[in-house]
Each structure stands twice: as C-alpha cells, then as structure tokens.
Design a protein around this motif. Structure first.
Motif, PDB file in Angstrom:
ATOM      1  N   ALA A 166      26.976 -32.601 -29.233  1.00  0.00           N
ATOM      2  CA  ALA A 166      27.620 -31.206 -30.013  1.00  0.00           C
ATOM      3  C   ALA A 166      27.196 -31.461 -31.280  1.00  0.00           C
ATOM      4  CB  ALA A 166      28.721 -30.900 -29.479  1.00  0.00           C
ATOM      5  N   PHE A 167      27.526 -32.427 -32.093  1.00  0.00           N
ATOM      6  CA  PHE A 167      27.649 -32.459 -33.461  1.00  0.00           C
ATOM      7  C   PHE A 167      26.068 -32.816 -33.883  1.00  0.00           C
ATOM      8  CE2 PHE A 167      32.072 -34.349 -33.804  1.00  0.00           C
ATOM      9  CZ  PHE A 167      32.496 -33.255 -34.248  1.00  0.00           C
ATOM     10  N   ARG A 168      25.287 -33.189 -32.914  1.00  0.00           N
ATOM     11  CA  ARG A 168      23.876 -33.462 -33.162  1.00  0.00           C
ATOM     12  C   ARG A 168      23.164 -32.103 -33.327  1.00  0.00           C
ATOM     13  NH1 ARG A 168      21.505 -38.498 -31.856  1.00  0.00           N
ATOM     14  NH2 ARG A 168      22.502 -38.854 -29.710  1.00  0.00           N
ATOM     15  N   LYS A 169      23.544 -30.899 -32.648  1.00  0.00           N
ATOM     16  CA  LYS A 169      23.292 -29.845 -32.551  1.00  0.00           C
ATOM     17  C   LYS A 169      23.572 -29.057 -34.232  1.00  0.00           C
ATOM     18  CE  LYS A 169      22.771 -28.762 -27.831  1.00  0.00           C
ATOM     19  NZ  LYS A 169      23.788 -28.811 -26.980  1.00  0.00           N
ATOM     20  N   GLU A 170      24.582 -29.433 -34.551  1.00  0.00           N
ATOM     21  CA  GLU A 170      25.069 -29.022 -36.023  1.00  0.00           C
ATOM     22  C   GLU A 170      24.327 -29.715 -37.065  1.00  0.00           C
ATOM     23  OE1 GLU A 170      29.243 -28.661 -36.734  1.00  0.00           O
ATOM     24  OE2 GLU A 170      29.624 -28.731 -34.312  1.00  0.00           O
ATOM     25  N   ASP A 171      23.352 -30.881 -36.548  1.00  0.00           N
ATOM     26  CA  ASP A 171      22.691 -31.501 -37.686  1.00  0.00           C
ATOM     27  C   ASP A 171      23.676 -32.559 -38.410  1.00  0.00           C
ATOM     28  OD1 ASP A 171      20.390 -32.638 -38.576  1.00  0.00           O
ATOM     29  OD2 ASP A 171      20.273 -31.425 -40.354  1.00  0.00           O
ATOM     30  N   LYS A 172      24.666 -33.008 -37.706  1.00  0.00           N
ATOM     31  CA  LYS A 172      25.613 -33.875 -38.586  1.00  0.00           C
ATOM     32  C   LYS A 172      25.670 -35.116 -38.345  1.00  0.00           C
ATOM     33  CE  LYS A 172      29.675 -30.827 -39.492  1.00  0.00           C
ATOM     34  NZ  LYS A 172      31.215 -30.630 -38.856  1.00  0.00           N
ATOM     35  N   VAL A 173      24.840 -35.450 -37.306  1.00  0.00           N
ATOM     36  CA  VAL A 173      24.741 -36.989 -36.817  1.00  0.00           C
ATOM     37  C   VAL A 173      23.635 -37.868 -37.463  1.00  0.00           C
ATOM     38  CG1 VAL A 173      24.801 -38.521 -34.805  1.00  0.00           C
ATOM     39  CG2 VAL A 173      25.732 -36.177 -34.551  1.00  0.00           C
ATOM     40  N   VAL A 174      24.232 -39.315 -38.050  1.00  0.00           N
ATOM     41  CA  VAL A 174      23.464 -40.169 -38.334  1.00  0.00           C
ATOM     42  C   VAL A 174      23.395 -41.182 -37.360  1.00  0.00           C
ATOM     43  CG1 VAL A 174      23.037 -41.970 -40.070  1.00  0.00           C
ATOM     44  CG2 VAL A 174      23.630 -39.542 -40.837  1.00  0.00           C
ATOM     45  N   THR A 175      22.264 -41.564 -36.583  1.00  0.00           N
ATOM     46  CA  THR A 175      22.345 -42.521 -35.499  1.00  0.00           C
ATOM     47  C   THR A 175      21.981 -43.881 -36.155  1.00  0.00           C
ATOM     48  OG1 THR A 175      22.063 -40.862 -33.811  1.00  0.00           O
ATOM     49  CG2 THR A 175      21.359 -43.060 -33.369  1.00  0.00           C
ATOM     50  N   VAL A 176      22.798 -44.723 -35.519  1.00  0.00           N
ATOM     51  CA  VAL A 176      22.235 -46.117 -36.169  1.00  0.00           C
ATOM     52  C   VAL A 176      22.112 -47.131 -34.851  1.00  0.00           C
ATOM     53  CG1 VAL A 176      23.073 -48.298 -37.431  1.00  0.00           C
ATOM     54  CG2 VAL A 176      23.368 -45.994 -38.455  1.00  0.00           C
ATOM     55  N   GLU A 223      38.881 -30.080 -35.991  1.00  0.00           N
ATOM     56  CA  GLU A 223      38.407 -29.334 -37.065  1.00  0.00           C
ATOM     57  C   GLU A 223      38.961 -28.058 -37.642  1.00  0.00           C
ATOM     58  OE1 GLU A 223      33.968 -29.634 -36.423  1.00  0.00           O
ATOM     59  OE2 GLU A 223      34.200 -31.237 -37.649  1.00  0.00           O
ATOM     60  N   ALA A 224      39.559 -27.516 -36.396  1.00  0.00           N
ATOM     61  CA  ALA A 224      40.001 -26.116 -36.779  1.00  0.00           C
ATOM     62  C   ALA A 224      41.512 -26.288 -37.465  1.00  0.00           C
ATOM     63  CB  ALA A 224      40.144 -25.276 -35.521  1.00  0.00           C
ATOM     64  N   SER A 225      42.327 -27.404 -37.025  1.00  0.00           N
ATOM     65  CA  SER A 225      43.822 -27.507 -37.410  1.00  0.00           C
ATOM     66  C   SER A 225      43.894 -28.541 -38.620  1.00  0.00           C
ATOM     67  CB  SER A 225      44.808 -27.887 -36.234  1.00  0.00           C
ATOM     68  OG  SER A 225      44.241 -29.213 -35.929  1.00  0.00           O
ATOM     69  N   VAL A 226      42.938 -29.363 -38.906  1.00  0.00           N
ATOM     70  CA  VAL A 226      43.095 -30.462 -39.842  1.00  0.00           C
ATOM     71  C   VAL A 226      42.264 -30.303 -40.882  1.00  0.00           C
ATOM     72  CG1 VAL A 226      43.453 -32.959 -40.446  1.00  0.00           C
ATOM     73  CG2 VAL A 226      44.318 -32.154 -38.349  1.00  0.00           C
ATOM     74  N   CYS A 227      40.712 -30.686 -40.544  1.00  0.00           N
ATOM     75  CA  CYS A 227      40.010 -30.655 -41.508  1.00  0.00           C
ATOM     76  C   CYS A 227      38.437 -30.865 -40.821  1.00  0.00           C
ATOM     77  CB  CYS A 227      40.032 -31.937 -42.687  1.00  0.00           C
ATOM     78  SG  CYS A 227      38.526 -31.875 -43.879  1.00  0.00           S
ATOM     79  N   PRO A 228      37.284 -29.847 -41.109  1.00  0.00           N
ATOM     80  CA  PRO A 228      35.776 -30.001 -40.714  1.00  0.00           C
ATOM     81  C   PRO A 228      35.526 -31.151 -41.203  1.00  0.00           C
ATOM     82  CG  PRO A 228      36.068 -27.895 -41.945  1.00  0.00           C
ATOM     83  CD  PRO A 228      37.557 -28.831 -42.290  1.00  0.00           C
ATOM     84  N   SER A 229      34.604 -32.056 -40.182  1.00  0.00           N
ATOM     85  CA  SER A 229      34.017 -33.285 -40.779  1.00  0.00           C
ATOM     86  C   SER A 229      32.762 -33.126 -41.391  1.00  0.00           C
ATOM     87  CB  SER A 229      33.424 -33.928 -39.334  1.00  0.00           C
ATOM     88  OG  SER A 229      32.538 -33.126 -38.665  1.00  0.00           O
ATOM     89  N   GLU A 230      32.345 -33.925 -42.482  1.00  0.00           N
ATOM     90  CA  GLU A 230      31.053 -33.898 -43.051  1.00  0.00           C
ATOM     91  C   GLU A 230      29.970 -34.488 -42.331  1.00  0.00           C
ATOM     92  OE1 GLU A 230      31.599 -32.901 -46.364  1.00  0.00           O
ATOM     93  OE2 GLU A 230      29.616 -33.000 -47.052  1.00  0.00           O
ATOM     94  N   LEU A 231      30.196 -35.501 -41.889  1.00  0.00           N
ATOM     95  CA  LEU A 231      29.053 -36.337 -41.182  1.00  0.00           C
ATOM     96  C   LEU A 231      29.819 -37.105 -39.939  1.00  0.00           C
ATOM     97  CD1 LEU A 231      26.260 -37.452 -42.305  1.00  0.00           C
ATOM     98  CD2 LEU A 231      27.313 -39.297 -42.989  1.00  0.00           C
ATOM     99  N   VAL A 232      28.830 -37.333 -39.014  1.00  0.00           N
ATOM    100  CA  VAL A 232      29.288 -38.453 -37.950  1.00  0.00           C
ATOM    101  C   VAL A 232      28.212 -39.329 -38.027  1.00  0.00           C
ATOM    102  CG1 VAL A 232      29.526 -38.214 -35.409  1.00  0.00           C
ATOM    103  CG2 VAL A 232      29.733 -36.145 -36.791  1.00  0.00           C
TER     104      VAL A 232
END
Ligand code: UP5
Ligand code: MG
Length: 201
Positions: free
Chosen positions: A169-179, A112-121
C-alpha cells in the motif's frame, strides 16, 4: 505530535531482516530517535502490574499482531516523552524511526490519521531462509519468547499475509525505499544510507 514538528520514518521488513541492527546505525549518523514497537511491547509485557502483560506474551509467542490500540498508545506515549526529554533544536523537526510498525493496514491508517503521517518507509527485503537462520542463532541467547522454530514459522506467515500488504500500500504512494538485506551488516547499511539520502532525508 504532528507532521509540522515531527518526521516519521517507518522501518519495515520480515522477522530477522535486520531492522533493530540497522536502526542502531541510523540513530548514530542521522539523529533519529529509534522506537521499536516490539521492544515497547516486550517492556510493557514485563512492566510490574501490567494487566496486559499476559495478553501481549500470548500474541508475541503466537506471532500474532497485538491489538493496535495497545501499540499505538505505547508509540505515541514514547514519542511525546521523547519530545519533552530530548526536544529537537529550535526550528528543526524531531525525527522518529519507527521499527516494526505498522504491521497491518488498519494500524497504518489509524496511526497516520491520529498521530502523524509518515514521510518515508524503509523496507528490508530478505528471504525467509536467511531470516530463519539469523533468528535461530539469536534464539540460542536472546531469551525472546518468539525465537524458536514454531514461533518463527508463525511470524513468517503473519508477515506474508498481513504485513506485506502494508508495504504494498505504501509502495502505491511511492513512499517505499527497498533495500536488499542479505549482505553483511555494513553492506546493508551502505544501501540503507544511499536509499534515504536519495530521498533527501
Ligand atoms: N543480523 C542482522 N543483520 C544481519 C546481517 N546483515 N548479517 C548477519 N546477521 C545479521 O536481527 C536479527 C538477528 O540477525 C540478530 O541476531 C542480528 O545480529 C542478525 P535484528 O536486527 O534483530 O532484526 P529485526 O528485523 O529487528 O528482527 P526482529 O526479530 O526484531 O523482528 P520482528 O519484526 O519479528 O520483531 P518485533 O520485535 O518487531 O515484533 C515482535 C512481535 O511483537 C511481533 O511478531 C508481534 O507479535 C508483536 N508486534 C505487534 O503485535 N505489533 C507491532 O506493531 C510490533 C510488534
Ligand atoms: Mg527488532
């Protein structure tokens, strides 16, 4: 490559949870470019003259995580190549679905620092007994070095100990969609679609 020109979705889930299978659907209907970190590593493993081949094979068979420099390089090269060979229409972003990566906290931070941050997980939630029977069945024909009972056990362990903390960790950022990943391929796909559309992707 940066977040002004590219949208990155990480696709995570245990071994055999169905990431590759569902990715094929997402590519068809949501114009994602699918990049599987595992597929890129397996291709690198057999590439002629690749001095890293034996090292990668050893990590994969042991269910261990390949040093991140190798994987991040393969991913960022594949992204750059895709942007050249298959550029997005003017004014729109290229959409990358990155399957099976990041599997360790430091990889997530580095990418995320060197290429690109994610929008969603997107996270496929699947019990081990279901994943195990899928992988043993696939192992009858896949030829994958890690589709055997011993490697599967090691992959599960690495997933629980090292990769689940990334999801948390991504869940804490509210980025995760769990299926929930236990239904049929079509049922899981319906939930995947609902999940990403709810996030406006
Ligand atoms: N199947 C799928 N969905 C089904 C459903 N709903 N109902 C019934 N059957 C279903 O599916 C697995 C099998 O299940 C298939 O036969 C499928 O038909 C069936 P698949 O879609 O292939 O699941 P997937 O989650 O992609 O499983 P995979 O085995 O690819 O997951 P892994 O995460 O273990 O594998 P990956 O290739 O990502 O990584 C392999 C290794 O590479 C890692 O263990 C590691 O050593 C290394 N690696 C790294 O070091 N770093 C990385 O960043 C990435 C990988
Ligand atoms: Mg896969």
């Amino acid at each position: 490559v940066n977040s002004r020109t590219v949208t990155v979705v990480f696709f995570l889930g245990g071994p055999g949870s169905g990431k590759g299978t569902q990715s094929a659907n997402l590519v068809k209907n949501y114009s994602f470019v699918h990049l599987s970190a595992g597929d890129l590593l397996r291709a690198e493993q057999v590439r002629e003259g690749s001095s890293r081949g034996a090292m990668i094979k050893e990590y994969i068979t042991e269910g261990k995580i390949v040093p991140m420099e190798v994987t991040v390089n393969l991913l960022s090269d594949a992204m750059a190549e895709s942007l050249v060979s298959n550029p997005p229409p003017a004014g729109s972003k290229a959409r990358f679905l990155i399957d099976g990566f990041p599997r360790k906290l430091d990889q997530a931070e580095f990418f995320e620092a060197s290429v690109c941050p994610s929008e969603l997980v997107l996270f496929l939630d699947c019990p081990e007994d279901v994943m195990e029977s899928r992988l043993l069945k696939r192992g009858e024909t896949s030829g994958r070095d890690d589709d055997n009972a011993a490697s599967i056990r090691k992959r599960f362990r690495t997933f629980v100990e090292t990769s689940m903390p990334v999801v948390e960790a991504f869940r804490k950022e509210d980025k995760v969609v769990t299926v929930k990943a236990t239904g049929s391929v079509d049922e899981v796909y319906e939930s995947v679609k609902a999940g990403i559309e709810a996030r406006g992707l």
